[in-house]
Motif scaffolding. Structure first.
Motif, mmCIF file in Angstrom:
data_model
loop_
_atom_site.group_PDB
_atom_site.id
_atom_site.type_symbol
_atom_site.label_atom_id
_atom_site.label_comp_id
_atom_site.label_asym_id
_atom_site.label_seq_id
_atom_site.Cartn_x
_atom_site.Cartn_y
_atom_site.Cartn_z
ATOM 1 N N GLY B 55 0.824 -1.203 0.000
ATOM 2 C CA GLY B 55 0.000 0.000 0.000
ATOM 3 C C GLY B 55 0.864 1.261 0.000
ATOM 4 N N VAL B 58 2.076 2.201 -3.450
ATOM 5 C CA VAL B 58 1.082 2.782 -4.352
ATOM 6 C C VAL B 58 1.148 4.309 -4.344
ATOM 7 C CG1 VAL B 58 -1.383 2.924 -4.867
ATOM 8 C CG2 VAL B 58 -0.396 0.767 -4.172
ATOM 9 N N TRP B 59 1.651 4.888 -3.249
ATOM 10 C CA TRP B 59 1.834 6.352 -3.243
ATOM 11 C C TRP B 59 2.752 6.779 -4.376
ATOM 12 C CZ3 TRP B 59 -0.780 9.851 -0.323
ATOM 13 C CH2 TRP B 59 -1.571 9.329 0.708
ATOM 14 N N ALA B 307 -9.634 13.723 -7.563
ATOM 15 C CA ALA B 307 -8.639 13.651 -6.488
ATOM 16 C C ALA B 307 -9.238 14.133 -5.164
ATOM 17 C CB ALA B 307 -7.413 14.476 -6.844
ATOM 18 N N PHE B 310 -11.399 11.302 -3.822
ATOM 19 C CA PHE B 310 -10.842 9.995 -3.480
ATOM 20 C C PHE B 310 -9.610 10.034 -2.569
ATOM 21 C CE2 PHE B 310 -13.640 8.774 -6.922
ATOM 22 C CZ PHE B 310 -14.217 7.646 -6.377
ATOM 23 N N VAL B 311 -8.823 11.106 -2.619
ATOM 24 C CA VAL B 311 -7.647 11.127 -1.742
ATOM 25 C C VAL B 311 -8.046 11.013 -0.261
ATOM 26 C CG1 VAL B 311 -5.687 12.508 -0.961
ATOM 27 C CG2 VAL B 311 -6.111 12.245 -3.407
ATOM 28 N N VAL B 314 -8.991 7.370 0.475
ATOM 29 C CA VAL B 314 -7.807 6.512 0.557
ATOM 30 C C VAL B 314 -7.105 6.710 1.892
ATOM 31 C CG1 VAL B 314 -5.491 6.149 -0.371
ATOM 32 C CG2 VAL B 314 -7.431 6.342 -1.928
ATOM 33 N N TYR B 317 -9.082 4.876 4.699
ATOM 34 C CA TYR B 317 -8.989 3.428 4.867
ATOM 35 C C TYR B 317 -7.573 2.947 5.074
ATOM 36 C CZ TYR B 317 -8.549 2.659 -0.308
ATOM 37 O OH TYR B 317 -8.168 2.656 -1.627
ATOM 38 N N GLN B 318 -6.598 3.652 4.488
ATOM 39 C CA GLN B 318 -5.229 3.218 4.743
ATOM 40 C C GLN B 318 -4.847 3.504 6.204
ATOM 41 O OE1 GLN B 318 -1.804 4.668 2.409
ATOM 42 N NE2 GLN B 318 -1.698 2.621 1.525
ATOM 43 N N TRP B 320 -6.878 3.540 8.655
ATOM 44 C CA TRP B 320 -7.602 2.555 9.457
ATOM 45 C C TRP B 320 -6.827 1.234 9.540
ATOM 46 C CZ3 TRP B 320 -10.140 -1.955 7.559
ATOM 47 C CH2 TRP B 320 -10.886 -2.622 8.536
ATOM 48 N N THR B 321 -6.205 0.798 8.435
ATOM 49 C CA THR B 321 -5.465 -0.469 8.510
ATOM 50 C C THR B 321 -4.237 -0.333 9.417
ATOM 51 O OG1 THR B 321 -4.101 -0.067 6.552
ATOM 52 C CG2 THR B 321 -6.176 -1.208 6.192
#
Lengths: 459, 338
Positions: B55, B58-59, B307, B310-311, B314, B317-318, B320-321
């Motif tokens: 993940g 992906v940045w 952007a 959706f940014v 993202v 949820y990132q 949160w993980t």
């Protein structure tokens, strides 16, 4: 060799290689998600073992797809800077959206899925794998929106020698997307179905039914439906191609003269230099039938199209390699129909439901795993080689698209580097896949309830 | 705000996300041979970044895609110009990513040693090359009137750029060491804290040298003026405070402030660049800026909408993980995925 030729070879090597892994990811994500759904709904531990077994193979394959995908994101700029300048206003958008919408989703939730067995609630864990599946399919959608612009440019204007986006909606609604995307997605599903059937067959023959019998059943149903969709959509896609890229179809059929009704080639050997077929066995009217769903209809030939293109775009050779297009088309379609027959046969035997899951020719199924890979690769070779000499159809030629600052030595260095590393990684990947596929479910240590003092956060 | 400026900021944000996040997983990879003296320790280390490294990467992919979409000329000139270093970086990232997944799948020690090597070099090479790359962005590279890079490979590996590479390697290694103090038990976290303490001073010295060379050899003084503003000053303060927290053994704070230091350093670099994205050393007039290298307003506005929706999603949820996997990774082989 020139920079442009070397860059083309490098693009072909890295992209075909990348697409060894992508279709299996697309399909296996969905299959694993279906398996885990069954687990959550039935509470049957067999489905959990099934999910974890195929999940492990999924991960090995996924890693390869991810790392080879990094190269894809950058090589347009590296080797095709003039292309990037020309289409950047349009082509960059779907690529960025793919990363933002799809890559984040699939990679974040796959990491979550792998590490959260028995840590979070079952439903949340299940949701994660579905998000991975949705993420990979979204990724396919956006990259095909980008590719469709190269096949059939829409929603643009040319300003100062560059293509500029005039309608984002037109880009998404591009008719090419909506034949290409389902074709690719269902090819991915078919790939995964054959993969699961092949490995399940291996275990069924060694008398380990239960999990593998059920896996085989799921894959046979999934695969039969998917290959049927691939063929039906492929048919529409070919009809679309006759309209939008007649040269690609003419080359794929080795059709030199425009004809109505047009004949379908059974076996043709072409002399590209003279523009004639030396051996040519054809069935009359069938190409028209396939193109228009009736027994007449004009399909244009290469000689005619060449003349038209010269008038429209100036002197030049507008005929792609007939040999490559003709044979890649035939391998793709031939293997596609073979897979349809195999899937139907598998489905028939699944419906007969023998207790041990065995039937005649089951021992051939492990070898059938190779078939979708043949079709996937030749399909892309046809798509990309059939568009030559254009990189963006009718707008930009490949020979004008490369990076002028590169030297052949530089591209040769990277080409050799990529080929070597990719080759070695393929060996390691196949070794691991084979090892874990053969190992079966028992040897894989079950992921036990966490023994440490961590709490399960979401239960 | 002008869309060109908005996209310059967005790309800066993507690089901040990339360096703050992948920074520590590069660091963990670089520290693997030094802190992971046994196979179990190496596994624990890899598992601390296990759910996240992909993940994080992906940045970078998004930064690449966003550059293509918003500033195609920048994308084209940069990646064709920096061809061989970028090729090396891609190779490193490829073997590194595969190594995480493959190493634990066979217990042959030679197999594992091979992939451990891939993780180490696959982390070290990009960590170094990013410093080299960003230094060259500021320093300038030969670019002609047609936005074409005219230098060679060795132009990019000049001493100043290599000094930048040393800074980024030290910074990411320190970041990774601090991350490990948070995510592992004492048998790894204690030596990790010791390494972090030992790395801090060399990083400060390298940064000092870097700043001196920066002011002496580039026109940064003209761009920032005598008063560089709050961001560069806060960057320096953040790096100093990181050292202080390290000595206090306040690991959580060390990590937060180190992450902030990296973020501020990236902002400083982009602040120095603005509104240029790639300086031409041939003639400043040939430099690529956010204006002459950008997409059309229409594309920028479409991309802005997407952007801005959706940014944040993202990030949510990132983030949160990271919360879900906030616990330390225990040295319990059964619980380790990798």
């Amino acid at each position: 060799m020139s920079v442009v030729t070397l860059s083309q070879i490098q693009f072909a090597v890295t992209t075909i290689y990348h697409f060894f892994f992508v279709p299996l990811t697309l399909g296996l994500a969905v299959l694993v998600a279906i398996m885990e759904t069954m687990y959550v709904r039935t509470n049957n531990e067999m489905y959990k073992r099934m999910t974890q077994f195929w999940g492990k193979l999924f991960l090995i394959n996924f890693a390869m797809g991810v790392v080879t995908g990094i190269v894809q994101e950058f090589q347009f700029g590296m080797n095709w800077s003039e292309y990037s300048r020309f289409v950047g206003d349009i082509f960059g958008a779907p690529l960025a959206i793919e990363a933002l919408l799809a890559f984040f989703l699939e990679s974040t939730f796959l990491g979550f899925w792998v590490f959260s067995w028995e840590r979070v609630s079952r439903r949340l864990h299940l949701a994660a794998i579905w998000l991975v599946a949705i993420g990979s399919s979204l990724s396919a959608l956006w990259i095909l929106i980008a590719n469709s612009f190269m096949q059939q440019p829409v929603g643009f204007a040319i300003e100062n020698g560059r293509a500029v986006m005039t309608s984002f909606l037109a880009l998404i609604q591009n008719a090419n997307v909506w034949v290409q995307f389902p074709h690719v997605i269902f090819s991915g599903f078919t790939t995964a179905a054959f993969f699961v059937m092949g490995i399940s067959a291996y275990h069924l023959l060694r008398g380990k039914p239960e999990v593998f019998k059920r896996s085989f059943q799921i894959a046979a149903v999934f695969g039969s439906f998917s290959i049927l969709m691939v063929i039906l959509i492929g048919h529409s896609q070919a009809q679309h191609m006759v309209q939008t890229q007649p040269m690609k179809m003419a080359a794929a059929e080795a059709l030199w003269e425009t004809s109505d009704p047009a004949s379908l080639s059974i076996f043709t050997i072409t002399d590209q230099k003279t523009g004639k077929n030396t051996i040519d066995i054809r069935i009359p009217k069938v190409l028209s039938l396939l193109s228009y769903n009736r027994l007449s209809g004009e399909v244009r030939g290469m000689t005619d199209l060449q003349a038209e293109f010269e008038q429209k775009y100036g002197a030049g050779n507008y005929i792609p390699s007939v040999f490559i297009n003709y044979w890649s088309f035939r391998i793709m379609v031939g293997v596609g129909f073979l897979m349809a027959a195999i899937a139907a046969y598998a489905l028939y035997n699944v419906l007969r439901n023998k207790p041990d899951g065995k039937f005649k020719f089951l021992n051939l199924f492990p070898f059938f795993i190779i078939l979708p890979y043949l079709s996937n690769s030749t399909g892309w070779i046809l798509t990309e080689m059939g568009r030559q000499p254009w990189v963006v159809y009718g707008l930009l030629k490949t020979e004008d698209a490369f990076s002028p600052n590169l030297t052949p030595g530089m591209v040769l260095t990277s080409l050799i580097g990529f080929t070597l590393v990719y080759g070695l990684l393929l060996v390691a990947d196949v070794y691991l896949l084979a090892r874990y596929a053969k190992a079966g479910v028992e040897s894989a240590p079950q992921i036990a309830k966490r023994t440490t003092d961590e709490e399960a956060y979401w239960e | 705000m002008e869309l060109n400026v908005l996209w310059f900021i967005l790309i800066a944000v993507l690089y901040i996300g990339y360096f703050v996040l992948e920074g520590f997983d590069f660091g963990v990879g670089i520290l693997l041979p030094f802190l992971g003296k046994t196979d179990l320790k190496r596994r624990v280390m890899i598992n601390t970044i296990g759910p996240h490294w992909d993940g994080n990467e992906v940045w970078l992919l998004t930064a690449g895609g966003a550059t293509f979409a918003a500033f195609p000329q920048w994308y084209a000139t940069l990646f064709s110009g920096f061809y061989l270093p970028l090729f090396l970086m891609l190779m490193a990232l490829i073997v590194r990513g595969v190594a995480f997944e493959f190493r634990g799948k066979d217990d042959n020690p030679r197999w594992r040693a091979l992939w451990d090597g891939c993780i180490f070099f696959g982390s070290l090479v990009p960590a170094l090359l990013w410093g080299v790359a960003f230094t060259n962005f500021i320093k300038g590279v030969p670019i002609d009137a047609n936005m074409m890079y005219t230098g060679g490979f060795w132009n990019l590996l000049n001493p100043f750029a290599l000094l930048g590479g040393v800074v980024s390697v030290l910074a990411f290694t320190l970041h990774g060491a601090i991350f490990l103090t948070l995510k592992t038990d004492e048998e790894i976290s204690t030596p990790a804290r010791a390494i972090a303490n030992r790395l801090w001073l060399p990083l400060m010295l390298a940064l000092l040298a870097y700043t001196v060379v920066l002011y002496l050899t580039t026109d940064v003084i003209n761009r920032l003026g005598w008063n560089p503003g709050v961001v560069p000053i806060f960057t320096v303060i953040a790096f100093l405070v990181t050292g202080w927290f390290l000595r206090q053994k306040r690991d959580g704070w060390s990590f937060v402030v180190m992450a902030a230091s990296i973020a501020l350093a990236v902002i400083t670099i982009f602040r120095i660049l603005f509104p240029t994205v790639l300086v031409s050393s041939t003639d400043p007039a040939f430099s690529l800026t956010i204006y002459n290298s950008s997409s059309s307003d229409y594309t920028l506005s479409v991309m802005s909408t997407i952007a801005l929706i959706f940014v944040p999603i993202v990030l949510a949820y990132q983030g949160w993980t990271y919360w879900v996997f906030r616990k330390r990774v225990k040295s319990n082989p059964q619980d380790l995925h990798y």
